[in-house]
Scaffold this motif. Structure first.
Motif, PDB file in Angstrom:
ATOM      1  N   GLU A 328       0.829  -1.208   0.000  1.00 28.85           N
ATOM      2  CA  GLU A 328       0.000   0.000   0.000  1.00 28.85           C
ATOM      3  C   GLU A 328       0.867   1.263   0.000  1.00 28.85           C
ATOM      4  OE1 GLU A 328      -3.088   2.354   2.971  1.00 28.85           O
ATOM      5  OE2 GLU A 328      -2.844   0.186   3.206  1.00 28.85           O
ATOM      6  N   LEU A 329       1.874   1.279   0.868  1.00 32.85           N
ATOM      7  CA  LEU A 329       2.751   2.453   0.953  1.00 32.85           C
ATOM      8  C   LEU A 329       3.625   2.596  -0.295  1.00 32.85           C
ATOM      9  CD1 LEU A 329       3.847   2.326   4.704  1.00 32.85           C
ATOM     10  CD2 LEU A 329       2.097   3.756   3.662  1.00 32.85           C
ATOM     11  N   ASN A 330       4.028   1.474  -0.878  1.00 32.23           N
ATOM     12  CA  ASN A 330       4.794   1.539  -2.127  1.00 32.23           C
ATOM     13  C   ASN A 330       3.972   2.204  -3.232  1.00 32.23           C
ATOM     14  OD1 ASN A 330       7.049   0.338  -1.059  1.00 32.23           O
ATOM     15  ND2 ASN A 330       6.620  -1.690  -1.896  1.00 32.23           N
ATOM     16  N   TYR A 331       2.674   1.940  -3.223  1.00 33.49           N
ATOM     17  CA  TYR A 331       1.793   2.513  -4.241  1.00 33.49           C
ATOM     18  C   TYR A 331       1.541   3.997  -3.978  1.00 33.49           C
ATOM     19  CZ  TYR A 331      -2.382   3.350  -7.035  1.00 33.49           C
ATOM     20  OH  TYR A 331      -3.294   3.872  -7.916  1.00 33.49           O
ATOM     21  N   LYS A 332       1.248   4.342  -2.718  1.00 31.35           N
ATOM     22  CA  LYS A 332       0.895   5.724  -2.398  1.00 31.35           C
ATOM     23  C   LYS A 332       2.114   6.635  -2.253  1.00 31.35           C
ATOM     24  CE  LYS A 332      -3.501   4.778  -0.051  1.00 31.35           C
ATOM     25  NZ  LYS A 332      -4.246   4.870   1.230  1.00 31.35           N
ATOM     26  N   TYR A 333       3.214   6.072  -1.752  1.00 29.85           N
ATOM     27  CA  TYR A 333       4.425   6.871  -1.515  1.00 29.85           C
ATOM     28  C   TYR A 333       5.636   6.161  -2.120  1.00 29.85           C
ATOM     29  CZ  TYR A 333       1.224   8.853   1.949  1.00 29.85           C
ATOM     30  OH  TYR A 333       0.132   9.411   2.565  1.00 29.85           O
ATOM     31  N   PRO A 334       5.683   6.061  -3.457  1.00 26.08           N
ATOM     32  CA  PRO A 334       6.746   5.270  -4.090  1.00 26.08           C
ATOM     33  C   PRO A 334       8.153   5.807  -3.831  1.00 26.08           C
ATOM     34  CG  PRO A 334       5.525   6.559  -5.716  1.00 26.08           C
ATOM     35  CD  PRO A 334       4.777   6.671  -4.435  1.00 26.08           C
ATOM     36  N   ASP A 335       8.255   7.115  -3.557  1.00 29.18           N
ATOM     37  CA  ASP A 335       9.581   7.718  -3.375  1.00 29.18           C
ATOM     38  C   ASP A 335      10.035   7.743  -1.912  1.00 29.18           C
ATOM     39  OD1 ASP A 335       9.700   8.235  -6.110  1.00 29.18           O
ATOM     40  OD2 ASP A 335       8.632  10.143  -5.874  1.00 29.18           O
ATOM     41  N   MET A 336       9.150   7.359  -0.996  1.00 29.11           N
ATOM     42  CA  MET A 336       9.513   7.387   0.419  1.00 29.11           C
ATOM     43  C   MET A 336      10.423   6.215   0.757  1.00 29.11           C
ATOM     44  SD  MET A 336       7.041   7.359   3.793  1.00 29.11           S
ATOM     45  CE  MET A 336       6.591   5.655   3.584  1.00 29.11           C
ATOM     46  N   ASP A 337      11.492   6.497   1.495  1.00 30.95           N
ATOM     47  CA  ASP A 337      12.415   5.443   1.923  1.00 30.95           C
ATOM     48  C   ASP A 337      11.767   4.664   3.051  1.00 30.95           C
ATOM     49  OD1 ASP A 337      14.584   3.849   2.296  1.00 30.95           O
ATOM     50  OD2 ASP A 337      15.909   5.408   3.074  1.00 30.95           O
TER      51      ASP A 337
END
Length: 613
Positions: A328-337
């Motif tokens: 879910e986070l990869n989809y919504k925040y792809p650039d977040m480490d």
């Protein structure tokens, strides 16, 4: 086949009629005798020629229920060519077969005949289509669900257009409801405003309403709740509209509707966060969330991601849930480490390696065993995970100089009557003890039940309703505090921003709710009648279960904070030696019998009220 014969019969009637009236109109109803003679000779040829051309143009093979411009063009072609053929025929008859003198039909009469033929033959078919459409509409109206829309504003107008545009939605809008008296009797896209909310029940009864749409996204929560409570008594299915921002953006359509749920009845006004304070301790920081795959932990991750952390560490022992959060986070925040860490908080060496590698600035500790009956049956596991595991996280935070540590606690820690609550109370004691000796700011945040979280009553009730009941409630008087998962997570983050160290923050949970009332509301919202369609059964209090939960220690007064939904208990002076000695005792819990475990926890948590079995 029968319909084709009927249509041919009507064509014959209309062709003869068109020929007759064309003659009358041409001579203004004073027709010379010789033309009557030619009319009699022409009837059969005209009918036969026209029917042949109709057949050639497939006018008896078309499904006239779906007649369109193409069929009308075919009629024009057929009648035109039939008239041309009749003119040729009339010359042939005059010169070859008739010995007496008479007049052929004038061309103006043939033009009138052509017009009348097109109108009558085409009109027959399109009248048939209208009759069939009307039958379909009547049948459709009988099948359609009677719909009442609450609200007579922009959202209602959008839904009316959407429903009228898409007949397959099978809605028949009976009217609108609005409390504004100036709107009563007015029309919105042809739908009448019938009155205010006091008319809802009467209208639903008189017009057999089956569904209600709540289309007032700008209304405050109290207004929505009052209207929903009125609608619940109608036995209609309730749906509600999305938020105001989607109305403004023009994104509202019928697919955005959702069923009214229990959160609409129990929820409170939206939490307003102090983003500046939160940014100061989360933005560009390394944030660790333990239990990151759980209900609260996963929502903490979602909320934290909005504040642009330098790196988000999601730690959990159960890989399935944490994998879902990662995707879910990869989809919504792809650039977040971000990093997902599979580890147990019981494993001290593993935790030290994690802290050594990532050096988190802030820790949100949500990992815990929380099911009261299960922990009552497995007290050693509650101690090993909740107490020893929390101690490991606290110790690592101290050793690696974490800036801030936020412990997720529970209302069950207040005057606990079960082993789970007692372990969580001891965690609060450890938090305050560590805060006295550490660079790290340690705080705990205490709140009640979270709507829809894993193990809460809401998912259980929904499953029981789906299976036709019964819905099981332990006691008719049992009540609990509730808040939504996003609200709890947001307030936890906000409490972390306020914290100076050592506090136990208590979230404003509103008023306690009777579990039986919750069950009745869920049954009603699901379209059933409590104790009629779905039975409610009382099963008795479970081991360690309270009738009423408390959010604070009775002897300690709460102090308000800068946030109107967060209160704080003043820190207690807890000796660190007591904590270290207690942990050594708790480490031997695997070698203890059940009675020894309960005796130990009773000594370590003075407020624990042990129920003698």
């Amino acid at each position: 086949m029968q319909k084709d014969k009927t249509l041919i019969g009507w064509d014959i009637v209309f062709l003869i009629g068109s020929l007759y009236f064309a003659l009358l109109l041409r001579f203004e109803f004073k027709v010379p005798q010789e033309y009557w003679i030619f009319l009699k000779l022409s009837i059969i040829p005209v009918v036969v020629i026209t029917l042949l051309f109709n057949k050639f143009f497939n006018l008896y093979n078309s499904i006239w229920k779906y007649a369109s411009v193409e069929e009308l063009i075919s009629i024009v072609y057929s009648v035109t060519l039939a008239n041309v053929a009749f003119i040729l025929y009339s010359y042939f008859v005059t010169y070859r077969f008739l010995e007496y003198q008479y007049y052929r039909f004038p061309y103006t009469m043939l033009i009138i005949f052509w017009i009348l033929s097109v109108v009558t033959l085409g009109g027959t078919r399109f009248a048939y289509r209208l009759i069939e459409d009307n039958k379909d509409n009547v049948a459709l109206e009988k099948q359609n669900k009677k719909l009442l829309i609450i609200g007579a504003g922009d959202a209602a107008a959008l839904y009316i257009k959407e429903i009228k545009r898409h007949q397959n939605l099978n809605y028949d809008i009976v009217g609108l409801i609005d409390d504004d008296p100036s709107k009563k009797g007015k029309l919105i896209n042809g739908i009448k405003v019938l009155g205010g909310r006091n008319k809802i029940s009467d209208i639903c009864n008189k017009k057999d309403v089956e569904e209600i749409i709540l289309a007032i996204p700008s209304a405050d929560l109290e207004t929505k709740r009052d209207i929903i409570n009125v609608c619940r008594n109608t036995n209609c299915k309730l749906k509600t509209t999305p938020g105001l921002y989607e109305i403004i953006d023009g994104k509202v359509n019928i697919t955005k509707l959702r069923d009214v749920n229990i959160e609409d009845l129990l929820g409170r006004e939206e939490v307003k966060l102090n983003n500046e304070n939160i940014n100061r301790y989360i933005k560009d920081k390394v944030i660790l969330v333990t239990g990151g795959g759980g209900s609260i932990g996963s929502e903490l991750c979602r909320q934290i991601a909005k504040f642009n952390p330098k790196k988000l560490l999601i730690l959990d022992i159960y890989e399935n849930n944490v994998y879902d959060v990662q995707m879910e986070l990869n989809y919504k925040y792809p650039d977040m480490d971000k990093a997902v860490i599979i580890a147990s908080i019981r494993d001290e060496k593993r935790l030290k390696s994690i802290f050594q590698k990532y050096k988190p600035d802030v820790v949100f500790h949500a990992a815990a065993h929380k099911h009261v009956p299960l922990m009552e049956a497995n007290p050693a596991e509650a101690i090993k995970n909740n107490i020893i595991g929390t101690y490991n996280i606290l110790k690592c935070s101290h050793d690696f100089k974490v800036k801030k540590f936020v412990q997720i606690s529970t209302d069950k820690a207040v005057n606990p009557t079960n082993i789970m609550g007692a372990t969580k109370r001891f965690c609060e004691i450890m938090v305050q003890a560590f805060d006295r000796i550490s660079y790290t700011e340690y705080v705990a945040v205490r709140f009640g039940n979270v709507l829809g979280s894993n193990g809460s009553v809401i998912p259980l009730f929904k499953k029981q309703i789906a299976h036709g009941g019964p819905v099981t409630v332990t006691h008719p008087e049992i009540n609990r505090f509730f808040m939504t998962i996003p609200e709890a997570a947001q307030l936890v983050i906000q409490a972390g921003a306020i914290a100076a160290g050592g506090e136990i923050f208590v979230l404003d949970m509103g008023k306690p709710v009777k579990i039986v009332d919750l069950a009745k509301d869920l049954i009603t919202l699901s379209g059933y009648k409590p104790d009629v369609d779905i039975k409610i059964e009382y099963t008795g209090l479970r081991p360690g279960e309270k009738l009423y939960e408390e959010l604070l220690m009775d002897e300690i007064a709460l102090t308000s904070t800068e946030h109107n939904k967060i209160f704080v208990e003043k820190p207690n002076e807890i000796d660190m030696d007591f904590i270290e000695k207690s942990i050594e005792e708790f480490r031997n819990v695997s070698n203890m019998g059940r009675k020894e475990i309960f005796d130990l926890i009773e000594r370590k948590v003075p407020t624990y009220i042990r129920k003698k079995s």
